[in-house]
Design a protein around this motif. Sequence first.
Motif, PDB file in Angstrom:
ATOM      1  N   LEU A   8      34.831  75.804  70.930  1.00 35.35           N
ATOM      2  CA  LEU A   8      34.353  74.265  71.041  1.00 35.35           C
ATOM      3  C   LEU A   8      32.748  74.461  71.109  1.00 35.35           C
ATOM      4  CD1 LEU A   8      36.845  72.831  73.401  1.00 35.35           C
ATOM      5  CD2 LEU A   8      36.886  72.961  70.943  1.00 35.35           C
ATOM      6  N   PRO A   9      31.834  73.718  70.738  1.00 32.03           N
ATOM      7  CA  PRO A   9      32.178  71.976  70.238  1.00 32.03           C
ATOM      8  C   PRO A   9      32.192  72.141  68.845  1.00 32.03           C
ATOM      9  CG  PRO A   9      30.023  72.327  70.824  1.00 32.03           C
ATOM     10  CD  PRO A   9      30.461  73.496  70.832  1.00 32.03           C
ATOM     11  N   LEU A  10      32.440  73.345  67.985  1.00 30.79           N
ATOM     12  CA  LEU A  10      32.270  73.256  66.564  1.00 30.79           C
ATOM     13  C   LEU A  10      33.842  73.395  66.190  1.00 30.79           C
ATOM     14  CD1 LEU A  10      29.394  75.489  65.642  1.00 30.79           C
ATOM     15  CD2 LEU A  10      29.500  73.028  65.824  1.00 30.79           C
ATOM     16  N   TRP A  11      34.889  73.429  66.895  1.00 35.20           N
ATOM     17  CA  TRP A  11      36.313  73.795  66.408  1.00 35.20           C
ATOM     18  C   TRP A  11      36.321  74.678  65.301  1.00 35.20           C
ATOM     19  CZ3 TRP A  11      40.039  71.152  69.245  1.00 35.20           C
ATOM     20  CH2 TRP A  11      39.835  70.193  70.111  1.00 35.20           C
ATOM     21  N   SER A  50      39.205  64.371  70.329  1.00 36.40           N
ATOM     22  CA  SER A  50      38.300  65.453  71.134  1.00 36.40           C
ATOM     23  C   SER A  50      37.342  66.010  70.125  1.00 36.40           C
ATOM     24  CB  SER A  50      38.864  66.335  71.894  1.00 36.40           C
ATOM     25  OG  SER A  50      39.681  65.966  72.903  1.00 36.40           O
ATOM     26  N   ALA A  51      38.018  66.449  68.789  1.00 34.80           N
ATOM     27  CA  ALA A  51      37.004  66.882  68.041  1.00 34.80           C
ATOM     28  C   ALA A  51      36.183  65.734  67.202  1.00 34.80           C
ATOM     29  CB  ALA A  51      37.913  67.409  66.820  1.00 34.80           C
ATOM     30  N   GLU A  52      36.339  64.645  67.130  1.00 30.65           N
ATOM     31  CA  GLU A  52      35.731  63.671  66.583  1.00 30.65           C
ATOM     32  C   GLU A  52      34.549  63.301  67.570  1.00 30.65           C
ATOM     33  OE1 GLU A  52      38.646  60.575  63.839  1.00 30.65           O
ATOM     34  OE2 GLU A  52      38.953  60.552  66.006  1.00 30.65           O
ATOM     35  N   ARG A  53      34.523  63.426  68.921  1.00 34.32           N
ATOM     36  CA  ARG A  53      33.666  63.263  69.837  1.00 34.32           C
ATOM     37  C   ARG A  53      32.814  64.542  69.931  1.00 34.32           C
ATOM     38  NH1 ARG A  53      36.419  63.406  74.684  1.00 34.32           N
ATOM     39  NH2 ARG A  53      38.296  62.258  74.085  1.00 34.32           N
ATOM     40  N   ASP A  54      33.193  65.688  69.442  1.00 29.48           N
ATOM     41  CA  ASP A  54      32.249  66.770  69.663  1.00 29.48           C
ATOM     42  C   ASP A  54      31.675  67.003  68.102  1.00 29.48           C
ATOM     43  OD1 ASP A  54      33.192  67.677  72.008  1.00 29.48           O
ATOM     44  OD2 ASP A  54      34.611  69.243  71.131  1.00 29.48           O
ATOM     45  N   MET A  55      32.260  66.595  67.107  1.00 31.13           N
ATOM     46  CA  MET A  55      31.553  66.488  65.814  1.00 31.13           C
ATOM     47  C   MET A  55      31.485  65.144  65.150  1.00 31.13           C
ATOM     48  SD  MET A  55      33.730  69.927  64.363  1.00 31.13           S
ATOM     49  CE  MET A  55      35.355  69.325  64.239  1.00 31.13           C
ATOM     50  N   SER A  56      30.753  64.277  65.836  1.00 31.69           N
ATOM     51  CA  SER A  56      30.403  63.042  65.530  1.00 31.69           C
ATOM     52  C   SER A  56      29.753  62.783  63.976  1.00 31.69           C
ATOM     53  CB  SER A  56      29.592  62.325  66.508  1.00 31.69           C
ATOM     54  OG  SER A  56      28.319  62.948  66.504  1.00 31.69           O
ATOM     55  N   TRP A  57      29.050  63.983  63.529  1.00 41.12           N
ATOM     56  CA  TRP A  57      28.493  64.219  62.351  1.00 41.12           C
ATOM     57  C   TRP A  57      29.596  64.502  61.117  1.00 41.12           C
ATOM     58  CZ3 TRP A  57      30.009  68.913  60.610  1.00 41.12           C
ATOM     59  CH2 TRP A  57      30.378  69.929  61.473  1.00 41.12           C
ATOM     60  N   ALA A  58      30.767  64.746  61.596  1.00 35.47           N
ATOM     61  CA  ALA A  58      31.718  65.209  60.482  1.00 35.47           C
ATOM     62  C   ALA A  58      32.410  63.749  60.032  1.00 35.47           C
ATOM     63  CB  ALA A  58      32.795  66.164  61.089  1.00 35.47           C
ATOM     64  N   PRO A  60      35.020  61.448  59.389  1.00 34.72           N
ATOM     65  CA  PRO A  60      36.379  61.142  59.930  1.00 34.72           C
ATOM     66  C   PRO A  60      37.592  61.556  59.135  1.00 34.72           C
ATOM     67  CG  PRO A  60      34.911  59.441  60.543  1.00 34.72           C
ATOM     68  CD  PRO A  60      34.222  60.056  59.442  1.00 34.72           C
ATOM     69  N   ASP A  61      37.348  61.211  57.821  1.00 31.37           N
ATOM     70  CA  ASP A  61      38.615  61.253  57.156  1.00 31.37           C
ATOM     71  C   ASP A  61      38.965  62.742  56.845  1.00 31.37           C
ATOM     72  OD1 ASP A  61      39.334  58.555  56.483  1.00 31.37           O
ATOM     73  OD2 ASP A  61      38.255  58.336  54.793  1.00 31.37           O
ATOM     74  N   ALA A  62      37.825  63.507  57.016  1.00 27.85           N
ATOM     75  CA  ALA A  62      37.993  64.959  56.631  1.00 27.85           C
ATOM     76  C   ALA A  62      38.869  65.609  58.010  1.00 27.85           C
ATOM     77  CB  ALA A  62      36.430  65.651  56.371  1.00 27.85           C
ATOM     78  N   LEU A  63      38.091  65.178  59.011  1.00 32.67           N
ATOM     79  CA  LEU A  63      38.757  65.651  60.366  1.00 32.67           C
ATOM     80  C   LEU A  63      40.353  65.145  60.421  1.00 32.67           C
ATOM     81  CD1 LEU A  63      36.231  65.266  62.987  1.00 32.67           C
ATOM     82  CD2 LEU A  63      36.641  67.309  62.011  1.00 32.67           C
ATOM     83  N   ARG A  64      40.442  63.948  59.974  1.00 27.83           N
ATOM     84  CA  ARG A  64      41.821  63.612  60.159  1.00 27.83           C
ATOM     85  C   ARG A  64      42.895  64.470  59.157  1.00 27.83           C
ATOM     86  NH1 ARG A  64      39.892  58.585  59.207  1.00 27.83           N
ATOM     87  NH2 ARG A  64      39.310  57.654  61.171  1.00 27.83           N
ATOM     88  N   LEU A  65      42.387  64.716  58.240  1.00 26.44           N
ATOM     89  CA  LEU A  65      42.995  65.861  57.071  1.00 26.44           C
ATOM     90  C   LEU A  65      43.457  67.199  57.906  1.00 26.44           C
ATOM     91  CD1 LEU A  65      41.939  64.757  53.782  1.00 26.44           C
ATOM     92  CD2 LEU A  65      44.134  64.477  54.427  1.00 26.44           C
ATOM     93  N   ARG A  66      42.142  67.627  58.341  1.00 24.48           N
ATOM     94  CA  ARG A  66      42.049  69.193  58.980  1.00 24.48           C
ATOM     95  C   ARG A  66      43.281  69.028  60.174  1.00 24.48           C
ATOM     96  NH1 ARG A  66      36.686  71.195  61.403  1.00 24.48           N
ATOM     97  NH2 ARG A  66      37.313  72.710  62.892  1.00 24.48           N
ATOM     98  N   PHE A  67      43.408  67.841  61.144  1.00 25.74           N
ATOM     99  CA  PHE A  67      44.249  68.042  62.037  1.00 25.74           C
ATOM    100  C   PHE A  67      45.482  67.581  62.061  1.00 25.74           C
ATOM    101  CE2 PHE A  67      40.234  68.743  64.051  1.00 25.74           C
ATOM    102  CZ  PHE A  67      40.554  69.402  65.469  1.00 25.74           C
TER     103      PHE A  67
END
Length: 72
Positions: A8-11, A50-58, A60-67
């Motif tokens: 963290l925080p880059l996951w 948590s990842a969305e908070r840590d990586m607010s620049w990413a 959201p759709d990409a994070l949802r797919l990733r997780f």
Amino acid sequence: MTQHGPVLPLWLCEMCDRPWPCAIRREELLDEYADSSFTLAVYLGTLLVSAERDMSWAPPDALRLRFLGWLP
């Protein structure tokens, strides 16, 4: 216990330096939660928040797919 945990925080995976959950950790999680896919989805959803908070620049759709996008 896995060695493919998130840094963290880059996951990123602490073992293979790929975006977490990496392919190896995904397989481990599927095995660990084989009897409860709903519980796995809730667990990963919590980590997604948590990842969305840590990586607010990413994106959201990409994070949802990733997780969550890889779940059967």
